[in-house]
Design a protein around this motif. Structure first.
Motif, PDB file in Angstrom:
ATOM      1  N   MET A   1      34.582  46.442  54.626  1.00  0.00           N
ATOM      2  CA  MET A   1      35.852  46.004  54.048  1.00  0.00           C
ATOM      3  C   MET A   1      36.356  47.031  53.043  1.00  0.00           C
ATOM      4  SD  MET A   1      38.291  43.704  53.510  1.00  0.00           S
ATOM      5  CE  MET A   1      37.748  42.081  54.032  1.00  0.00           C
ATOM      6  N   ILE A   2      37.624  47.401  53.170  1.00  0.00           N
ATOM      7  CA  ILE A   2      38.277  48.254  52.175  1.00  0.00           C
ATOM      8  C   ILE A   2      39.279  47.386  51.423  1.00  0.00           C
ATOM      9  CG2 ILE A   2      39.745  50.264  51.768  1.00  0.00           C
ATOM     10  CD1 ILE A   2      38.653  51.474  54.334  1.00  0.00           C
ATOM     11  N   HIS A   3      39.103  47.272  50.126  1.00  0.00           N
ATOM     12  CA  HIS A   3      40.047  46.544  49.278  1.00  0.00           C
ATOM     13  C   HIS A   3      41.072  47.537  48.742  1.00  0.00           C
ATOM     14  CE1 HIS A   3      37.674  42.869  49.320  1.00  0.00           C
ATOM     15  NE2 HIS A   3      36.606  43.598  49.082  1.00  0.00           N
ATOM     16  N   ILE A   4      42.348  47.195  48.871  1.00  0.00           N
ATOM     17  CA  ILE A   4      43.425  48.064  48.398  1.00  0.00           C
ATOM     18  C   ILE A   4      44.361  47.233  47.524  1.00  0.00           C
ATOM     19  CG2 ILE A   4      45.372  49.509  49.058  1.00  0.00           C
ATOM     20  CD1 ILE A   4      43.903  49.989  51.742  1.00  0.00           C
ATOM     21  N   LEU A   5      44.464  47.626  46.263  1.00  0.00           N
ATOM     22  CA  LEU A   5      45.350  46.947  45.320  1.00  0.00           C
ATOM     23  C   LEU A   5      46.400  47.940  44.842  1.00  0.00           C
ATOM     24  CD1 LEU A   5      42.790  44.982  43.108  1.00  0.00           C
ATOM     25  CD2 LEU A   5      43.928  44.235  45.212  1.00  0.00           C
ATOM     26  N   TYR A   6      47.632  47.454  44.703  1.00  0.00           N
ATOM     27  CA  TYR A   6      48.688  48.341  44.227  1.00  0.00           C
ATOM     28  C   TYR A   6      49.613  47.598  43.276  1.00  0.00           C
ATOM     29  CZ  TYR A   6      51.904  46.210  47.665  1.00  0.00           C
ATOM     30  OH  TYR A   6      52.682  45.343  48.380  1.00  0.00           O
ATOM     31  N   SER A   7      50.343  48.390  42.481  1.00  0.00           N
ATOM     32  CA  SER A   7      51.270  47.814  41.511  1.00  0.00           C
ATOM     33  C   SER A   7      52.451  48.753  41.329  1.00  0.00           C
ATOM     34  CB  SER A   7      50.558  47.590  40.173  1.00  0.00           C
ATOM     35  OG  SER A   7      51.399  46.881  39.278  1.00  0.00           O
ATOM     36  N   ARG A   8      53.554  48.193  40.842  1.00  0.00           N
ATOM     37  CA  ARG A   8      54.750  48.976  40.532  1.00  0.00           C
ATOM     38  C   ARG A   8      54.977  48.990  39.021  1.00  0.00           C
ATOM     39  NH1 ARG A   8      59.187  49.862  44.438  1.00  0.00           N
ATOM     40  NH2 ARG A   8      60.345  50.216  42.511  1.00  0.00           N
ATOM     41  N   HIS A   9      55.584  50.073  38.549  1.00  0.00           N
ATOM     42  CA  HIS A   9      56.025  50.094  37.155  1.00  0.00           C
ATOM     43  C   HIS A   9      57.303  50.912  37.074  1.00  0.00           C
ATOM     44  CE1 HIS A   9      54.415  54.240  36.096  1.00  0.00           C
ATOM     45  NE2 HIS A   9      53.815  53.989  37.239  1.00  0.00           N
ATOM     46  N   ASP A  10      58.405  50.209  36.954  1.00  0.00           N
ATOM     47  CA  ASP A  10      59.714  50.857  36.919  1.00  0.00           C
ATOM     48  C   ASP A  10      60.238  51.083  35.508  1.00  0.00           C
ATOM     49  OD1 ASP A  10      60.215  50.851  39.840  1.00  0.00           O
ATOM     50  OD2 ASP A  10      60.149  48.683  39.584  1.00  0.00           O
ATOM     51  N   GLU A  57      35.649  44.180  40.752  1.00  0.00           N
ATOM     52  CA  GLU A  57      35.300  42.759  40.789  1.00  0.00           C
ATOM     53  C   GLU A  57      35.290  42.229  42.221  1.00  0.00           C
ATOM     54  OE1 GLU A  57      36.092  40.067  37.269  1.00  0.00           O
ATOM     55  OE2 GLU A  57      37.964  41.226  37.355  1.00  0.00           O
ATOM     56  N   LEU A  58      36.208  42.721  43.046  1.00  0.00           N
ATOM     57  CA  LEU A  58      36.247  42.284  44.445  1.00  0.00           C
ATOM     58  C   LEU A  58      34.990  42.701  45.198  1.00  0.00           C
ATOM     59  CD1 LEU A  58      39.972  43.082  45.373  1.00  0.00           C
ATOM     60  CD2 LEU A  58      38.957  40.826  44.989  1.00  0.00           C
ATOM     61  N   CYS A  59      34.352  43.772  44.734  1.00  0.00           N
ATOM     62  CA  CYS A  59      33.119  44.260  45.371  1.00  0.00           C
ATOM     63  C   CYS A  59      31.862  43.742  44.672  1.00  0.00           C
ATOM     64  CB  CYS A  59      33.111  45.783  45.383  1.00  0.00           C
ATOM     65  SG  CYS A  59      34.294  46.503  46.538  1.00  0.00           S
ATOM     66  N   GLY A  60      32.047  42.818  43.713  1.00  0.00           N
ATOM     67  CA  GLY A  60      30.895  42.223  43.049  1.00  0.00           C
ATOM     68  C   GLY A  60      30.365  42.985  41.854  1.00  0.00           C
ATOM     69  N   SER A  90      52.471  57.781  42.592  1.00  0.00           N
ATOM     70  CA  SER A  90      53.671  58.587  42.797  1.00  0.00           C
ATOM     71  C   SER A  90      54.871  57.706  42.518  1.00  0.00           C
ATOM     72  CB  SER A  90      53.729  59.109  44.232  1.00  0.00           C
ATOM     73  OG  SER A  90      54.893  59.890  44.444  1.00  0.00           O
ATOM     74  N   GLY A  91      55.864  58.254  41.830  1.00  0.00           N
ATOM     75  CA  GLY A  91      57.053  57.469  41.518  1.00  0.00           C
ATOM     76  C   GLY A  91      56.692  56.208  40.770  1.00  0.00           C
ATOM     77  N   SER A  92      57.094  55.066  41.301  1.00  0.00           N
ATOM     78  CA  SER A  92      56.853  53.783  40.636  1.00  0.00           C
ATOM     79  C   SER A  92      55.576  53.088  41.101  1.00  0.00           C
ATOM     80  CB  SER A  92      58.046  52.844  40.883  1.00  0.00           C
ATOM     81  OG  SER A  92      59.239  53.393  40.369  1.00  0.00           O
ATOM     82  N   TYR A  93      54.828  53.710  42.017  1.00  0.00           N
ATOM     83  CA  TYR A  93      53.665  53.038  42.590  1.00  0.00           C
ATOM     84  C   TYR A  93      52.341  53.631  42.112  1.00  0.00           C
ATOM     85  CZ  TYR A  93      56.381  50.309  45.937  1.00  0.00           C
ATOM     86  OH  TYR A  93      57.247  49.400  46.507  1.00  0.00           O
ATOM     87  N   VAL A  94      51.380  52.735  41.924  1.00  0.00           N
ATOM     88  CA  VAL A  94      49.991  53.111  41.665  1.00  0.00           C
ATOM     89  C   VAL A  94      49.146  52.297  42.634  1.00  0.00           C
ATOM     90  CG1 VAL A  94      48.140  53.275  39.969  1.00  0.00           C
ATOM     91  CG2 VAL A  94      50.528  53.437  39.225  1.00  0.00           C
ATOM     92  N   ILE A  95      48.160  52.936  43.271  1.00  0.00           N
ATOM     93  CA  ILE A  95      47.379  52.249  44.298  1.00  0.00           C
ATOM     94  C   ILE A  95      45.916  52.663  44.203  1.00  0.00           C
ATOM     95  CG2 ILE A  95      47.828  54.011  46.073  1.00  0.00           C
ATOM     96  CD1 ILE A  95      48.155  51.580  48.048  1.00  0.00           C
ATOM     97  N   CYS A  96      45.034  51.719  44.463  1.00  0.00           N
ATOM     98  CA  CYS A  96      43.592  51.964  44.370  1.00  0.00           C
ATOM     99  C   CYS A  96      42.917  51.387  45.610  1.00  0.00           C
ATOM    100  CB  CYS A  96      43.022  51.320  43.106  1.00  0.00           C
ATOM    101  SG  CYS A  96      41.232  51.546  42.900  1.00  0.00           S
ATOM    102  N   ALA A  97      42.010  52.154  46.203  1.00  0.00           N
ATOM    103  CA  ALA A  97      41.225  51.700  47.352  1.00  0.00           C
ATOM    104  C   ALA A  97      39.750  51.779  47.004  1.00  0.00           C
ATOM    105  CB  ALA A  97      41.527  52.558  48.581  1.00  0.00           C
ATOM    106  N   ILE A  98      38.958  50.806  47.468  1.00  0.00           N
ATOM    107  CA  ILE A  98      37.533  50.783  47.170  1.00  0.00           C
ATOM    108  C   ILE A  98      36.773  50.194  48.351  1.00  0.00           C
ATOM    109  CG2 ILE A  98      37.476  48.489  46.105  1.00  0.00           C
ATOM    110  CD1 ILE A  98      35.651  49.697  43.924  1.00  0.00           C
ATOM    111  N   MET A 204      40.814  45.826  56.221  1.00  0.00           N
ATOM    112  CA  MET A 204      41.442  46.131  54.939  1.00  0.00           C
ATOM    113  C   MET A 204      42.063  44.888  54.317  1.00  0.00           C
ATOM    114  SD  MET A 204      43.139  49.921  55.354  1.00  0.00           S
ATOM    115  CE  MET A 204      44.337  49.400  56.574  1.00  0.00           C
ATOM    116  N   ASN A 205      41.820  44.716  53.034  1.00  0.00           N
ATOM    117  CA  ASN A 205      42.424  43.653  52.241  1.00  0.00           C
ATOM    118  C   ASN A 205      43.427  44.313  51.306  1.00  0.00           C
ATOM    119  OD1 ASN A 205      42.958  41.366  50.592  1.00  0.00           O
ATOM    120  ND2 ASN A 205      41.268  41.922  49.239  1.00  0.00           N
TER     121      ASN A 205
END
Length: 215
Positions: A1-10, A57-60, A90-98, A204-205
């Motif tokens: 399983m690959i957990h992918i979380l992302y967020s925006r900051h404008d 936390e998603l990976c324990g 990049s730009g307004s996005y930040v993303i993390c994969a684990i 992928m989650n």
């Protein structure tokens, strides 16, 4: 399983909110982030670290495991040999994969006008021909670029490897006999984003995170 979380900051966070979030990350990382002049750069790196906490936390793992981040000789951050993660912004996005299975790399880029000729050296003949003959050459360039960057990150040796050495074919990439599988994330029509992993058909989650609610 690959957990992918992302967020925006404008927009820039208020000082009180920013201070609250800063207290959630290690002091050394606070000092490092504070050195950036632009608020966009400070906020992107803060958000990346907060997303990593959530991913752990998603990976324990405990979220404060980020205190133990070290770097390999190529400058790639890691925690242990049991888990692999990657952050991009990049730009307004930040993303993390684990993931706790195999290797993972992720790259996101905002599609912006650029002088494509400057990047011809990074593509092989077939890739460059595909870009030149595309109805949307800039978008096609960023398609290849984020694929190649995600592979470099998954490999772990970064820019010590010539990006031209990565051969892209359909949804796979080959780098020095190593095979990587590519997945595109369609987060926004104004961005290109790809995930690379050495695991075929990885589950992928993918989830967007409201950073104001991170605990």
């Amino acid at each position: 399983m690959i957990h992918i979380l992302y967020s925006r900051h404008d927009v820039m966070l208020g000082s009180e909110t920013c201070s609250d979030l800063f207290r959630k990350i290690p002091p050394g990382m606070q000092r490092k982030i504070s050195r950036y002049v632009r608020w966009q750069d400070r906020q992107s790196r803060l958000f990346g670290h907060l997303l990593l906490r959530e991913c752990l936390e998603l990976c324990g793992y405990r979220p404060d495991s980020t205190d133990k981040i070290t770097y390999n000789r190529f400058g790639r951050p890691y925690l242990s040999h049991k888990i692999d993660f990657n952050i991009s912004h990049s730009g307004s996005y930040v993303i993390c994969a684990i993931t706790d299975q195999g290797r993972v790399g992720i790259d996101i880029e905002k599609i912006e006008p650029l002088n494509l000729e400057r990047f011809m050296q990074y593509m092989n003949q077939e890739e460059w021909s595909d870009i030149e003959n595309s109805d949307h050459p800039v978008e096609t360039f960023f398609e290849y670029w984020t694929q190649k960057e995600s592979v470099l990150k998954a490999n772990g040796r970064g820019l010590s490897i010539p990006i031209k050495d990565i051969l892209i074919k359909d949804k796979e990439a080959i780098l020095y006999c190593n095979r990587y599988f590519l997945n595109e994330l369609n987060l926004d029509v104004s961005y290109k984003c790809h995930v690379a992993t050495d695991l075929e058909n990885a589950e992928m989650n993918i989830r967007q995170i409201d950073l104001g609610k991170i605990g």
